[in-house]
Design a protein around this motif. Sequence first.
Motif: not given
Length: 252
Positions: A106-108, A139-145, A157-160, A187-193
């Motif tokens: 759902s979040q995706l 940062k580390g949640h749902f940022p979109l630039s 997205t920080g990943l894509t 948040e989903i594919f590379n959560p912060l430690p």
Amino acid sequence: MMMKQLLLSFSALLVFLLHCTTTIAQAPAKSPKPKLKGPANVTAILEKAHRFNSLIRLMENTQMGDRINTELATASGGLTLFAPADNAFASLKAGTLNSLTDLQKSQLVQFHVLTAYNSLPQFQTVSNPVPTQAGDTSKGHFPLSITMGGNQVNISTGLTNATITSSIYTDGQLAVYEVDKVLLPLEIFNPLPPAPAAAPKKAAAPPPPVLAPSPAAPVANITSVDASSAMGLMIRHAAVSFGVAAIAAFFL
């Protein structure tokens, strides 16, 4: 005479009927009432494009399609949907979607939905990070630039790193843009430690044990020792004196 009157009456009737028929034929036809336009149906829009089957299934499984349609009917600011085509989903690593929980799925979907309508020129002035339906933009949640160079809109997205490839639908309330990649949130594919736990405080060292005083060594009887020493000296002196006297008497 009577026949003549009948012919005249019949002729007058024909003229009247012809006049009425002509008048009716010339009357303008009534235009149909325009149909009132309802809110857009995002699923129907994607189905019409014939290349968003993966996204449609994901929306149906998470019921996010119905939620978006409901918000379009009630929200005043509109929505913007970034729609990855089927080839974008196919480029994901095998099992990516199946590895997600229902909440993450759902979040995706929500991560692909902006909480306001945006035309293409408006992307030049958006303030980053851009809020999505997924929620927090920290940062580390749902940022979109979103940035725009020339006529190209870039999304990170920080990943894509994705690009808008075409405009699918826009009506001032809903904008649907095709993107060339699935937007993967951190948040989903590379959560912060998790933050390291604070080191436990060292226990205070126990105070040194109080040692019991050792028993004092017995003190010698000084008086007795001194008396014995004096007696020995007297005996030795007497023996020496006696020896000297004996020697002296021998030589006399």
